[in-house]
Design an enzyme around this catalytic site. Structure first.
Site, short mmCIF file in Angstrom:
data_model
loop_
_atom_site.label_atom_id
_atom_site.label_comp_id
_atom_site.label_asym_id
_atom_site.label_seq_id
_atom_site.Cartn_x
_atom_site.Cartn_y
_atom_site.Cartn_z
N ASP A 10 0.91 -1.14 0.00
CA ASP A 10 0.00 0.00 0.00
C ASP A 10 0.94 1.19 0.00
O ASP A 10 1.55 1.50 1.02
CB ASP A 10 -0.88 0.01 1.26
CG ASP A 10 -1.87 1.17 1.22
OD1 ASP A 10 -1.44 2.28 0.83
OD2 ASP A 10 -3.04 0.98 1.55
N HIS A 11 1.10 1.82 -1.15
CA HIS A 11 2.21 2.78 -1.25
C HIS A 11 2.05 3.98 -0.30
O HIS A 11 3.01 4.66 0.00
CB HIS A 11 2.47 3.21 -2.70
CG HIS A 11 1.54 4.26 -3.22
ND1 HIS A 11 0.29 3.98 -3.69
CD2 HIS A 11 1.69 5.59 -3.34
CE1 HIS A 11 -0.29 5.10 -4.09
NE2 HIS A 11 0.53 6.10 -3.89
N HIS A 15 -5.69 2.73 0.90
CA HIS A 15 -4.96 3.90 1.37
C HIS A 15 -5.70 4.65 2.48
O HIS A 15 -5.12 5.02 3.50
CB HIS A 15 -4.72 4.90 0.23
CG HIS A 15 -4.09 4.32 -0.99
ND1 HIS A 15 -3.16 3.32 -0.94
CD2 HIS A 15 -4.25 4.59 -2.30
CE1 HIS A 15 -2.77 3.01 -2.17
NE2 HIS A 15 -3.43 3.77 -3.02
C1 BG6 Z 1 -3.16 4.59 -6.61
C2 BG6 Z 1 -4.48 4.61 -7.34
O1 BG6 Z 1 -3.12 3.53 -5.69
O2 BG6 Z 1 -3.00 5.81 -5.90
C3 BG6 Z 1 -4.53 5.80 -8.27
O3 BG6 Z 1 -4.63 3.42 -8.07
C4 BG6 Z 1 -4.26 7.08 -7.53
O4 BG6 Z 1 -5.81 5.89 -8.90
C5 BG6 Z 1 -2.97 6.95 -6.74
O5 BG6 Z 1 -4.14 8.12 -8.50
C6 BG6 Z 1 -2.77 8.15 -5.85
O6 BG6 Z 1 -1.49 8.07 -5.30
P1 BG6 Z 1 -0.74 9.37 -4.83
O7 BG6 Z 1 0.53 8.88 -4.26
O8 BG6 Z 1 -0.58 10.23 -6.05
O9 BG6 Z 1 -1.64 10.03 -3.83
#
Ligand code: BG6
Length: 520
Positions: free
Chosen positions: A205-206, A268
């Site tokens: 989960d980045h 997230h």
């Molecule tokens: C990803 C989603 O996990 O997170 C994308 O699949 C989204 O749709 C992205 O744009 C958002 O990540 P961040 O790091 O730009 O907030």
């Protein structure tokens, strides 16, 4: 043989004394295999992250990368694609020596993921690395493919014997989405755990790799002053927003099956909620941190079908104006099936039914094509119990608010009431601010840099555990199911909001009396 990427070790160490604590953590020699090596995620995030790690001298002495994808191409061809992706997306301007050093250790294996021949080829390539290094390298398999292939690849890794190897660590890194429903998540967990031990599995989960998300734990547990207030007696509401100004771009194939709830909220945003609501862990070990998060998820009741209408809202963006230009609506985006009822905006009201939080609403909202990109957590305290000022003086008094901004302008803001200078006692809100950029004068690493390193080091703290993924699904699954069975709430499809706007007006319907969404 030490790679030039390593020879550069130390030459790019951050010199800023304010971030001197960032000394490199050791990582064993590793061969990293990326399945889905030519996909969007690999090009935009994974390859640049690997370059940035090399740039900072953080990769192990022996590091090899193998790309696996369907198209037939030579190693050189794939290396040229990696180079292009790194030049386009790296946060560091590439150092030519470091880049060459990294690319020299890149290989490509073509093939379809259900073909056992691919895994036999991989085995040979990986053994070759070991022979040349004169030692057995750890192996990490990164699944960056369409989720349909996760069970296939895991099964093949098991069948080919690549999933375990005496004397080395073998790990599997699995991208999101982890299943598209509770049932799928359970099936995938069962499949993965029939091949790997949980200690080998790193579910990405980045958001957990973002500095600002990790800082939420430092903020809560390294400061004594907020803890006495951090409960239902003082906190009136929590709003968690993940707004994006972009549309779905070229991702219709994925997004139309996902929608905002599965894409951002199930993973997230529930992680952000857990960071706000969890109890202090006894220690910062992976198991203790994740135990506390799972307890929070278990304290959120799965929504009953009859309640969903009044605690969840969805909508789809219509044409509008964003970033200075006219943009199409979701249904006009390339690849979106006509009449699609996939939501590009979702908002929920959840409650954490435990001693600390009972009765406090946690509002979550996520959407594409909103007014701007902002991810933040706003914790609003209860109003003061009595206003002793004259009528005029009291008008500007607002409850204290603590805003943790995850991105952009990463930092923490505390909203206080202050007297406007002058003869009269008139009060208005002012902000006390901590900004990462100005306090640490440094650029935060990308989330994927931290996560790839942690996975290679075998530290699962910032990854989702099997029971955590399922607990997240227990909350979202009833909503997904209900929405699937009540397509288009009005003839013609979902409620719409104009691109570039604050989202659907209807989003206010889930708020308690006296509450309002913060402006995006
Ligand atoms: C990803 C989603 O996990 O997170 C994308 O699949 C989204 O749709 C992205 O744009 C958002 O990540 P961040 O790091 O730009 O907030």
């Amino acid at each position: 043989m030490a790679s030039p990427a390593v020879a550069a070790h130390g030459s790019h160490q951050p010199e800023n004394p304010l971030v001197a604590g960032l000394e490199r953590l050791p990582v064993a020699p590793t061969a990293l295999v990326i399945f889905g090596a030519t996909g969007d995620l690999a090009r935009r995030k994974l390859l640049p992250a690997l370059y940035n790690l090399a740039h900072e001298g953080a990769l192990p002495q022996h590091f090899h990368l193998v790309g696996v994808s369907r198209k037939d191409k030579a190693h050189e061809h794939y290396r040229a694609e990696c180079e292009q992706a790194i030049r386009a997306h790296s946060r560091h301007t590439p150092d030519e020596d470091v880049l060459r050093g990294l690319l020299q250790h890149v290989r490509y294996v073509p093939g379809v993921f259900d073909d056992p021949g691919v895994y036999a080829k991989l085995d040979t390539v990986l053994d070759g690395f070991d022979e040349r290094a004169g030692e057995r390298l750890n192996r990490a398999f990164y699944l960056s493919t369409s989720p349909d292939f996760f069970p296939v690849i895991v099964g093949q890794l098991g069948g080919s014997g690549l999933s375990r190897r005496a004397g080395t660590e073998v790990r599997v890194i699995i991208e999101k989405p982890f299943g598209a429903s509770l049932e799928e998540a359970r099936e995938l967990n069962a499949r993965v755990l029939s091949v790997f031990d949980e200690s080998q599995v790193f579910r990405i989960d980045h958001y957990l790799g973002k500095e600002t998300v990790q800082n939420m734990l430092a903020f809560r547990f390294a400061n004594g002053m907020f803890e006495p207030l951090w409960n239902r007696n003082y906190i009136d509401q929590v709003q968690i927003t993940a707004a994006e100004d972009i549309g779905i771009g070229s991702r219709a194939g994925y997004y139309d099956h996902a929608g905002a709830l599965r894409d951002l909220i199930q993973n997230h945003m529930l992680q952000l909620l857990c960071h706000v609501a969890m109890e202090p862990p006894g220690s910062f070990t992976a198991e203790e941190v994740r135990n506390e998060k799972v307890k929070v998820l278990h304290a959120i009741a799965a929504p009953a079908p009859d309640d969903i209408l009044e605690m969840a809202v969805r909508a789809q963006y219509a044409a509008g104006h964003s970033g200075g230009e006219d943009v199409p609506g979701y249904l006009e985006e390339q690849g979106v099936p006509s009449g699609s009822i996939t939501e590009t905006y979702a908002a929920l009201r959840l409650e954490v039914d435990n001693w600390r939080w009972a009765g406090v609403p946690f509002y979550l909202r996520a959407g594409k094509r909103l007014a701007r990109k902002v991810t933040e957590i706003a914790v609003t305290l209860k109003p003061v119990p009595h206003l002793a000022f004259s009528q005029d003086g009291s008008l500007g008094v607002q409850p204290n608010q603590l805003i943790l901004t995850v991105q952009p302008n990463e930092g923490v803001t505390l909203r206080l009431g202050a007297k406007i200078p002058g003869a009269r006692m008139i009060i208005r809100p002012v902000n006390m601010e901590f900004l990462y950029g100005t306090s640490f004068l440094s650029q935060s690493p990308e989330a994927y840099e931290r996560l790839i390193m942690d996975a290679m080091r075998g530290d699962p703290t910032l990854f989702t555990r099997n029971d955590e993924a399922e607990a997240q699904w227990c909350i979202c699954d009833p909503i997904v199911t209900s929405w699937a069975h009540t397509p288009g709430l009005r003839a013609g499809g979902l409620p719409q909001y104009e691109a570039g706007s604050q989202g659907p007006a209807d989003a206010a319907s889930i708020l308690r009396e006296g509450h309002a969404w913060r402006a995006i």
